[in-house]
Write a protein that holds these residues in place. Structure first.
Motif, PDB file in Angstrom:
ATOM      1  N   LEU A  27       5.512  11.000   2.310  1.00 43.29           N
ATOM      2  CA  LEU A  27       5.478   9.548   2.407  1.00 43.29           C
ATOM      3  C   LEU A  27       6.868   8.977   2.689  1.00 43.29           C
ATOM      4  CD1 LEU A  27       3.082   8.620  -0.528  1.00 43.29           C
ATOM      5  CD2 LEU A  27       2.623   8.328   1.898  1.00 43.29           C
TER       6      LEU A  27
ATOM      7  N   ARG B 100       2.361   6.439  -7.145  1.00 48.31           N
ATOM      8  CA  ARG B 100       1.360   7.383  -7.653  1.00 48.31           C
ATOM      9  C   ARG B 100       1.813   8.822  -7.441  1.00 48.31           C
ATOM     10  NH1 ARG B 100      -1.594   5.281 -11.529  1.00 48.31           N
ATOM     11  NH2 ARG B 100      -2.854   3.495 -10.882  1.00 48.31           N
ATOM     12  N   ALA B 101       2.391   9.102  -6.277  1.00 51.30           N
ATOM     13  CA  ALA B 101       2.858  10.460  -6.011  1.00 51.30           C
ATOM     14  C   ALA B 101       4.017  10.824  -6.926  1.00 51.30           C
ATOM     15  CB  ALA B 101       3.287  10.584  -4.546  1.00 51.30           C
TER      16      ALA B 101
ATOM     17  N   PHE C  31       0.829  -1.200   0.000  1.00 51.33           N
ATOM     18  CA  PHE C  31       0.000   0.000   0.000  1.00 51.33           C
ATOM     19  C   PHE C  31       0.869   1.259   0.000  1.00 51.33           C
ATOM     20  CE2 PHE C  31      -2.251   3.288   2.520  1.00 51.33           C
ATOM     21  CZ  PHE C  31      -3.338   3.498   1.679  1.00 51.33           C
ATOM     22  N   TRP C  32       1.931   1.248   0.807  1.00 54.01           N
ATOM     23  CA  TRP C  32       2.844   2.384   0.895  1.00 54.01           C
ATOM     24  C   TRP C  32       3.561   2.601  -0.441  1.00 54.01           C
ATOM     25  CZ3 TRP C  32       6.244   3.036   5.875  1.00 54.01           C
ATOM     26  CH2 TRP C  32       6.731   4.348   5.938  1.00 54.01           C
TER      27      TRP C  32
ATOM     28  N   PHE D  97       3.595  15.454  -1.503  1.00 48.91           N
ATOM     29  CA  PHE D  97       2.996  14.244  -0.950  1.00 48.91           C
ATOM     30  C   PHE D  97       4.004  13.101  -0.933  1.00 48.91           C
ATOM     31  CE2 PHE D  97       0.085  10.484  -1.592  1.00 48.91           C
ATOM     32  CZ  PHE D  97      -0.322  10.450  -0.272  1.00 48.91           C
ATOM     33  N   GLU D  98       4.804  12.996  -2.010  1.00 51.21           N
ATOM     34  CA  GLU D  98       5.819  11.950  -2.058  1.00 51.21           C
ATOM     35  C   GLU D  98       6.856  12.145  -0.953  1.00 51.21           C
ATOM     36  OE1 GLU D  98       9.238  10.123  -5.051  1.00 51.21           O
ATOM     37  OE2 GLU D  98       8.059  11.876  -5.647  1.00 51.21           O
TER      38      GLU D  98
ATOM     39  N   LEU E 243       1.281   4.170  -3.032  1.00 52.66           N
ATOM     40  CA  LEU E 243       1.133   5.606  -2.809  1.00 52.66           C
ATOM     41  C   LEU E 243       2.360   6.366  -3.291  1.00 52.66           C
ATOM     42  CD1 LEU E 243      -0.516   5.826   0.741  1.00 52.66           C
ATOM     43  CD2 LEU E 243      -1.597   6.161  -1.483  1.00 52.66           C
ATOM     44  N   GLU E 244       3.541   5.842  -2.995  1.00 51.79           N
ATOM     45  CA  GLU E 244       4.771   6.505  -3.445  1.00 51.79           C
ATOM     46  C   GLU E 244       4.848   6.556  -4.967  1.00 51.79           C
ATOM     47  OE1 GLU E 244       8.529   5.416  -1.928  1.00 51.79           O
ATOM     48  OE2 GLU E 244       7.939   5.536   0.177  1.00 51.79           O
TER      49      GLU E 244
END
Length: 279
Positions: A121, A105-106, A98-99, A117-118, A102-103
């Motif tokens: 994270l 996508r950012a 999941f993490w 956002f990146e 997110l990374e």
């Protein structure tokens, strides 16, 4: 040429060796599940008249300083280490995937908000990686209420290994052959990360227990059996420390070997993935 090179790398390890490695992994899990049923005695059952007895037919690995059967305690210890490692790996794979998503996508976002956002994270992962893992484990374990040591140890170890799991995914993702989308590549990294995370969890848990801050006695754990009385009676009864050590090394060899073979078979170009779990 590039396609031939990737194909050669992908099948550098024979398929039979992969099957053999995965069979050993399955056997280690099976022993962890049914090991206590195979144990001839309870892990805390004592035979006072047979204290420090050497390996024999009645006690295959001998007895310890209070007369407990070491073979039975080793089987229980394998169960604790393997099951704890599997629990840690399950937590790490879910959260790290999941993490990592997110990374990714950012990172794909070109806006300033995406970059910010990146960075947010990455920050907690970098902080956890920079903090001495043993000190962090000791802090959390010292706050653990009696009776919840195993559960807390699994959660804490998962927290310490989580940023390393993300680093393993990133390393694996960047070293995979081209031609697949990012989600397919991410999914291909999960079996490798899971196997390596089990090995990492076993190392961290046994190390902490060896130092006296993990699973409390008389509960058997391979790392804990190496310390304390295992060291005190090393000369008089070397089998007390030797058998847990051999079993711990064998477990790590099985899981790390399976991870390395899987790296080769799936075509990973980098061999630094395992080091990401222990950096």
């Amino acid at each position: 040429e590039l396609h031939k090179e990737e194909a050669t790398l992908q099948f550098a390890v024979p398929k039979a060796w992969l099957i053999f490695s995965l069979v050993l992994v399955g056997i280690s899990i099976l022993v962890a599940i049914i090991g206590p049923l195979m144990a001839p005695y309870g892990y805390n059952e004592t035979f006072v008249a047979e204290r420090l007895a050497p390996p024999a037919a009645q006690h295959l690995m001998g007895t310890d300083n209070v007369g407990r059967d070491i073979f039975s305690r080793v089987l229980y210890g394998i169960r604790v280490d393997v099951m704890s490692g599997l629990a840690c790996a399950g937590i790490i794979v879910g959260l790290a995937m999941f993490w990592a998503i997110l990374e990714t996508r950012a990172r794909r976002a070109s806006s300033t908000l995406g970059t910010t956002f990146e960075n947010l994270l990455i920050l907690p992962r970098e902080i956890l990686c920079a903090f001495p893992w043993l000190a962090l484990l000791l802090i959390f374990v010292s706050l653990t209420a009696p009776g919840n040591e195993v559960l807390m140890l699994i959660l804490i170890t998962s927290l310490i290994l989580l940023p390393r799991g993300v680093a393993m995914i990133r390393e694996a993702y960047q070293s995979l052959p081209e031609g697949k989308n990012w989600l397919q590549n991410l999914i291909r990294t999960l079996p490798v990360m899971f196997i390596f995370s089990v090995a990492g969890g076993i190392i961290y848990i046994s190390t902490l227990t060896y130092n006296g801050y993990g699973i409390p006695p008389p509960n058997p754990e391979l790392g804990g059996m190496l310390s304390g009385t295992g060291l005190r009676y090393m000369v008089q009864a070397p089998w007390m420390g030797q058998w847990p050590l051999y079993c711990l090394l064998l477990l790590l060899l099985i899981w790390v070997m399976a991870g390395e073979v899987l790296l080769e078979r799936l075509g990973f170009r980098s061999k630094a993935i395992w080091s990401k779990s222990m950096e």
